[in-house]
Design a protein around this motif. Structure first.
Motif, PDB file in Angstrom:
ATOM      1  N   VAL A  20       0.835  -1.196   0.000  1.00  0.00           N
ATOM      2  CA  VAL A  20       0.000   0.000   0.000  1.00  0.00           C
ATOM      3  C   VAL A  20       0.876   1.255   0.000  1.00  0.00           C
ATOM      4  O   VAL A  20       0.598   2.234  -0.721  1.00  0.00           O
ATOM      5  CB  VAL A  20      -0.945   0.002   1.224  1.00  0.00           C
ATOM      6  CG1 VAL A  20      -1.617   1.361   1.379  1.00  0.00           C
ATOM      7  CG2 VAL A  20      -1.997  -1.092   1.072  1.00  0.00           C
ATOM      8  N   GLY A  21       1.952   1.227   0.783  1.00  0.00           N
ATOM      9  CA  GLY A  21       2.857   2.370   0.819  1.00  0.00           C
ATOM     10  C   GLY A  21       3.485   2.636  -0.538  1.00  0.00           C
ATOM     11  O   GLY A  21       3.568   3.783  -0.992  1.00  0.00           O
ATOM     12  N   LEU A  22       3.903   1.570  -1.218  1.00  0.00           N
ATOM     13  CA  LEU A  22       4.511   1.731  -2.533  1.00  0.00           C
ATOM     14  C   LEU A  22       3.482   2.172  -3.570  1.00  0.00           C
ATOM     15  O   LEU A  22       3.788   2.962  -4.461  1.00  0.00           O
ATOM     16  CB  LEU A  22       5.168   0.416  -2.959  1.00  0.00           C
ATOM     17  CG  LEU A  22       6.273   0.515  -4.012  1.00  0.00           C
ATOM     18  CD1 LEU A  22       7.331   1.535  -3.614  1.00  0.00           C
ATOM     19  CD2 LEU A  22       6.909  -0.851  -4.242  1.00  0.00           C
ATOM     20  N   THR A  23       2.254   1.665  -3.436  1.00  0.00           N
ATOM     21  CA  THR A  23       1.186   2.085  -4.344  1.00  0.00           C
ATOM     22  C   THR A  23       0.909   3.580  -4.180  1.00  0.00           C
ATOM     23  O   THR A  23       0.760   4.314  -5.161  1.00  0.00           O
ATOM     24  CB  THR A  23      -0.102   1.294  -4.072  1.00  0.00           C
ATOM     25  OG1 THR A  23       0.161  -0.099  -4.225  1.00  0.00           O
ATOM     26  CG2 THR A  23      -1.207   1.700  -5.029  1.00  0.00           C
ATOM     27  N   PHE A  24       0.839   4.013  -2.937  1.00  0.00           N
ATOM     28  CA  PHE A  24       0.634   5.446  -2.672  1.00  0.00           C
ATOM     29  C   PHE A  24       1.751   6.268  -3.283  1.00  0.00           C
ATOM     30  O   PHE A  24       1.516   7.298  -3.925  1.00  0.00           O
ATOM     31  CB  PHE A  24       0.552   5.693  -1.165  1.00  0.00           C
ATOM     32  CG  PHE A  24       0.500   7.156  -0.797  1.00  0.00           C
ATOM     33  CD1 PHE A  24      -0.697   7.854  -0.875  1.00  0.00           C
ATOM     34  CD2 PHE A  24       1.647   7.824  -0.396  1.00  0.00           C
ATOM     35  CE1 PHE A  24      -0.744   9.210  -0.549  1.00  0.00           C
ATOM     36  CE2 PHE A  24       1.602   9.173  -0.069  1.00  0.00           C
ATOM     37  CZ  PHE A  24       0.407   9.865  -0.150  1.00  0.00           C
ATOM     38  N   ALA A  25       3.003   5.798  -3.081  1.00  0.00           N
ATOM     39  CA  ALA A  25       4.147   6.529  -3.608  1.00  0.00           C
ATOM     40  C   ALA A  25       4.100   6.610  -5.132  1.00  0.00           C
ATOM     41  O   ALA A  25       4.545   7.583  -5.725  1.00  0.00           O
ATOM     42  CB  ALA A  25       5.445   5.861  -3.158  1.00  0.00           C
ATOM     43  N   PHE A 177       2.594  -8.273  -6.810  1.00  0.00           N
ATOM     44  CA  PHE A 177       3.632  -7.729  -5.931  1.00  0.00           C
ATOM     45  C   PHE A 177       3.338  -8.086  -4.474  1.00  0.00           C
ATOM     46  O   PHE A 177       4.226  -8.517  -3.726  1.00  0.00           O
ATOM     47  CB  PHE A 177       3.709  -6.224  -6.099  1.00  0.00           C
ATOM     48  CG  PHE A 177       4.854  -5.590  -5.360  1.00  0.00           C
ATOM     49  CD1 PHE A 177       6.087  -5.448  -5.954  1.00  0.00           C
ATOM     50  CD2 PHE A 177       4.686  -5.126  -4.059  1.00  0.00           C
ATOM     51  CE1 PHE A 177       7.151  -4.864  -5.261  1.00  0.00           C
ATOM     52  CE2 PHE A 177       5.729  -4.547  -3.362  1.00  0.00           C
ATOM     53  CZ  PHE A 177       6.974  -4.417  -3.968  1.00  0.00           C
ATOM     54  N   LEU A 178       2.078  -7.910  -4.053  1.00  0.00           N
ATOM     55  CA  LEU A 178       1.679  -8.236  -2.682  1.00  0.00           C
ATOM     56  C   LEU A 178       1.931  -9.712  -2.366  1.00  0.00           C
ATOM     57  O   LEU A 178       2.525 -10.054  -1.335  1.00  0.00           O
ATOM     58  CB  LEU A 178       0.205  -7.905  -2.485  1.00  0.00           C
ATOM     59  CG  LEU A 178      -0.442  -8.377  -1.173  1.00  0.00           C
ATOM     60  CD1 LEU A 178       0.221  -7.725   0.027  1.00  0.00           C
ATOM     61  CD2 LEU A 178      -1.939  -8.084  -1.178  1.00  0.00           C
ATOM     62  N   LEU A 179       1.504 -10.598  -3.269  1.00  0.00           N
ATOM     63  CA  LEU A 179       1.701 -12.035  -3.048  1.00  0.00           C
ATOM     64  C   LEU A 179       3.182 -12.389  -3.028  1.00  0.00           C
ATOM     65  O   LEU A 179       3.613 -13.254  -2.257  1.00  0.00           O
ATOM     66  CB  LEU A 179       0.983 -12.831  -4.138  1.00  0.00           C
ATOM     67  CG  LEU A 179      -0.551 -12.723  -4.155  1.00  0.00           C
ATOM     68  CD1 LEU A 179      -1.123 -13.471  -5.348  1.00  0.00           C
ATOM     69  CD2 LEU A 179      -1.136 -13.258  -2.844  1.00  0.00           C
ATOM     70  N   GLY A 180       3.966 -11.719  -3.887  1.00  0.00           N
ATOM     71  CA  GLY A 180       5.397 -11.983  -3.907  1.00  0.00           C
ATOM     72  C   GLY A 180       6.074 -11.575  -2.613  1.00  0.00           C
ATOM     73  O   GLY A 180       6.915 -12.309  -2.074  1.00  0.00           O
ATOM     74  N   TRP A 211       5.995  -5.102 -10.174  1.00  0.00           N
ATOM     75  CA  TRP A 211       6.424  -3.726 -10.411  1.00  0.00           C
ATOM     76  C   TRP A 211       6.271  -3.361 -11.887  1.00  0.00           C
ATOM     77  O   TRP A 211       5.810  -2.268 -12.223  1.00  0.00           O
ATOM     78  CB  TRP A 211       7.881  -3.567  -9.964  1.00  0.00           C
ATOM     79  CG  TRP A 211       8.475  -2.242 -10.344  1.00  0.00           C
ATOM     80  CD1 TRP A 211       9.274  -1.974 -11.410  1.00  0.00           C
ATOM     81  CD2 TRP A 211       8.283  -0.985  -9.668  1.00  0.00           C
ATOM     82  NE1 TRP A 211       9.616  -0.645 -11.449  1.00  0.00           N
ATOM     83  CE2 TRP A 211       9.022  -0.010 -10.393  1.00  0.00           C
ATOM     84  CE3 TRP A 211       7.583  -0.596  -8.533  1.00  0.00           C
ATOM     85  CZ2 TRP A 211       9.065   1.320 -10.009  1.00  0.00           C
ATOM     86  CZ3 TRP A 211       7.633   0.744  -8.158  1.00  0.00           C
ATOM     87  CH2 TRP A 211       8.359   1.677  -8.880  1.00  0.00           C
ATOM     88  N   ILE A 212       6.658  -4.269 -12.768  1.00  0.00           N
ATOM     89  CA  ILE A 212       6.571  -3.999 -14.209  1.00  0.00           C
ATOM     90  C   ILE A 212       5.121  -3.779 -14.632  1.00  0.00           C
ATOM     91  O   ILE A 212       4.800  -2.818 -15.341  1.00  0.00           O
ATOM     92  CB  ILE A 212       7.215  -5.161 -15.002  1.00  0.00           C
ATOM     93  CG1 ILE A 212       8.734  -5.157 -14.795  1.00  0.00           C
ATOM     94  CG2 ILE A 212       6.881  -5.059 -16.482  1.00  0.00           C
ATOM     95  CD1 ILE A 212       9.439  -6.395 -15.335  1.00  0.00           C
TER      96      ILE A 212
END
Length: 560
Positions: A20-25, A177-180, A211-212
């Motif tokens: 979630v933090g990375l998604t926000f960023a 990404f979350l599952l990884g 990420w890709i």
């Protein structure tokens, strides 16, 4: 049982928080940062590259704040991080460089005209590429192919909105990404050196795959952005392509490390799961073909081989972009067609234009005709003589986009048209051609009954160096509208005559900052040392752009 549930829940919560933090960023932070930057860093409020004067103002702004130096340093620092990461096996450095390369793509979130305003300041990192050629950024457009294919399939079922594919790629990226992350944390908590379960069964690098896909969804989202007249800045396709290829290289480097540290255990896992995602065997063979051609094997075993295969595929994709997606597949088809076929295409478009009821569609068709270049001149000249005034206007607009000298005689004849808009658009087209032949055609328009036509004639004659401009421009310098006064001062700058300096200097005290900016720029373009004292006085002007342009002009003008 209770401790196991707590551990599982804790790991899942950690993975969710991180994702979630990375998604926000990635998707929300750009809007916030853009707002902060726009409120704290003042930049010109103008389209940075719409015309020659705007480009000059942009260059003066960049020179004043050393933007080009900063941008070049940032670009080569990122390239250095990528090279250092591959050279030293420190994949974190290469990944950091890849993320940095991608960052300027998020400048597209800045809905501004000036390409360095707000988050657009990140465009500076790609100045080395833009300085070579603005068209180089199109060398990443091949990445649109997956989305274009999906959009075409959905279109067959009546779905034409761009949102389904944006949601698909972004959502799939976040989920994978979350599952990884969760699977990786679980493997570490169990003491497993190699994560080989759950999502790792369908991808050996689920975080990178996530990420890709995620950033690809962001790329598609950026394509929906609408900018107020912005004409410049790096697009998102080339940064995404290079960033993604570096990430793939990082994944290959990590595989070398895993094989070195874990031997047969990792080899067994590698044979059981695809590299990024499952693909048919023939696709794997196609992807490995260039590497087999170079090294006579299916996969890289050394760092230089990783760099070679990633670099080779990057070049191939960039060349594919230039050949097939720069201008779109339709433009590629046009470029490859024979002269006879191109002529037939032009005639088809002209016929469609003549029968099209929608004015908006007619304009697009006229621009499509103009995109064919010189083969479009004769058909457009024929349209310029049609009975329907709307077709004559469209023909003049298309010829303006072409800027062809061959159309000058026809456009000169159109200056006597009874329809005001035909004359106006014909003047614009003649000015776009930039040929001295137009001077004799434009001079009679100085007495045209329409003010805006006279004004365009003055501007065109100024660019051709006609001294008559000095006699006629005062009419527009006295206008009430600041925009007209500013354009008149710009015309004197176009003229470039030293005799215009006193006239221009009189407008350094104009009540509107736009006119004062134009006056400073005009004095710089005239290039007379006699303007130095007046420009020195502008260093204390209340408008920051006036001060910047005056300071830079003084550096460029000769000494008295």
């Amino acid at each position: 049982m209770s401790s196991r549930v707590v551990r599982t829940g804790s790991l899942l919560l950690l993975a969710v928080v991180f994702t979630v933090g990375l998604t926000f960023a990635t998707l929300e932070l750009p809007y916030y940062v853009d707002g902060v930057l726009q409120n704290t860093i003042v930049t010109p409020n103008a389209d940075s590259h719409v015309d020659a004067i705007s480009r000059l103002k942009t260059e003066l702004f960049m020179a004043h704040f050393h933007v080009r130096v900063i941008g070049y340093a940032g670009f080569f620092l990122l390239i250095g991080l990528i090279v250092a990461g591959f050279s030293t096996r420190r994949t974190g450095l290469a990944a950091l460089g890849a993320v940095g390369v991608m960052l300027p793509a998020f400048a597209q979130f800045a809905g501004v005209m000036f390409f360095l305003a707000g988050l657009g300041v990140l465009n500076a990192i790609w100045l080395p590429v833009l300085d070579v050629s603005y068209e180089l950024q199109n060398w990443g457009l091949v990445i649109r192919a997956p989305n274009d294919l999906l959009r075409w399939v959905l279109g067959e079922f009546g779905v034409h909105s761009p949102w389904p594919t944006i949601i698909l790629f972004t959502g799939a990226g976040i989920l994978i990404f979350l599952l990884g992350v969760y699977a990786w944390l679980t493997a570490r908590s169990r003491g497993k050196a190699v994560a080989d379960f759950w999502v790792y069964r369908i991808s050996r690098h689920p975080q990178y795959l996530g990420w890709i896909l995620w950033t690809y969804g962001a790329f598609l989202l950026i394509q929906l952005m609408r900018y107020p007249k912005r004409s410049w800045g790096i697009g998102a396709s080339l940064p995404w392509l290079i960033s993604t290829m570096v990430i793939i290289g990082v994944a290959l480097m990590e595989e070398l490390r895993m094989r070195r540290h874990h031997g047969e255990a990792y080899e067994t896992y590698r044979r059981s799961a695809p590299f990024l995602f499952p693909v048919p065997r023939f696709v794997e063979r196609v992807c490995a073909a260039p590497f087999r051609l170079l090294f006579k094997k299916d996969r890289p075993d050394r760092r230089r081989e990783v760099a070679a295969v990633v670099g080779l595929w990057t070049v191939l994709l960039m060349v594919g972009s230039a050949a097939f997606y720069a201008g779109g597949l339709e433009r590629t088809r046009v470029r490859l067609a024979s002269p006879e076929t191109r002529a037939a295409m032009v005639q088809e478009l002209v016929a469609e234009l003549e029968s099209e009821p929608s004015a908006r569609r007619q304009y697009q068709l006229a621009m499509d005709v103009a995109s064919f270049g010189e083969p479009a001149v004769d058909p457009l000249v024929a349209l310029l003589e049609r009975e329907e005034a709307s077709l004559r206007v469209l023909a003049a607009e298309a010829l303006e986009a072409l800027g062809s000298r061959r159309a000058v005689p026809a456009l000169c004849r159109a200056l006597s048209d009874s329809v005001e808009n035909v004359r106006y658009r014909s003047v614009m087209a003649l000015n776009a051609s930039g040929t001295p032949e137009t001077m004799a055609c434009l001079s009679p328009l100085l007495d045209d009954p329409e003010n805006h036509i006279r004004f365009e004639a003055v501007k065109g004659l100024a660019r051709l160096g006609a001294d008559v401009v000095l006699e006629r421009v005062p009419e527009f310098l006295a206008a009430e509208g600041y925009w007209t006064r500013g354009q008149a001062v710009d015309a004197l700058g176009d003229l470039g005559a030293e005799s215009a300096v006193p006239v221009v200097e009189a407008y350094l005290t104009d009540e509107h900052e736009w006119v004062r900016r134009s006056a400073v720029i005009a004095l710089l373009r005239i290039g007379s040392a006699t303007a130095r004292p007046a420009l020195e006085g502008m260093l204390a002007d209340e408008d920051f752009e006036v001060r910047i342009y005056a300071a830079e002009a003084l550096k460029r003008l000769p000494s008295e």
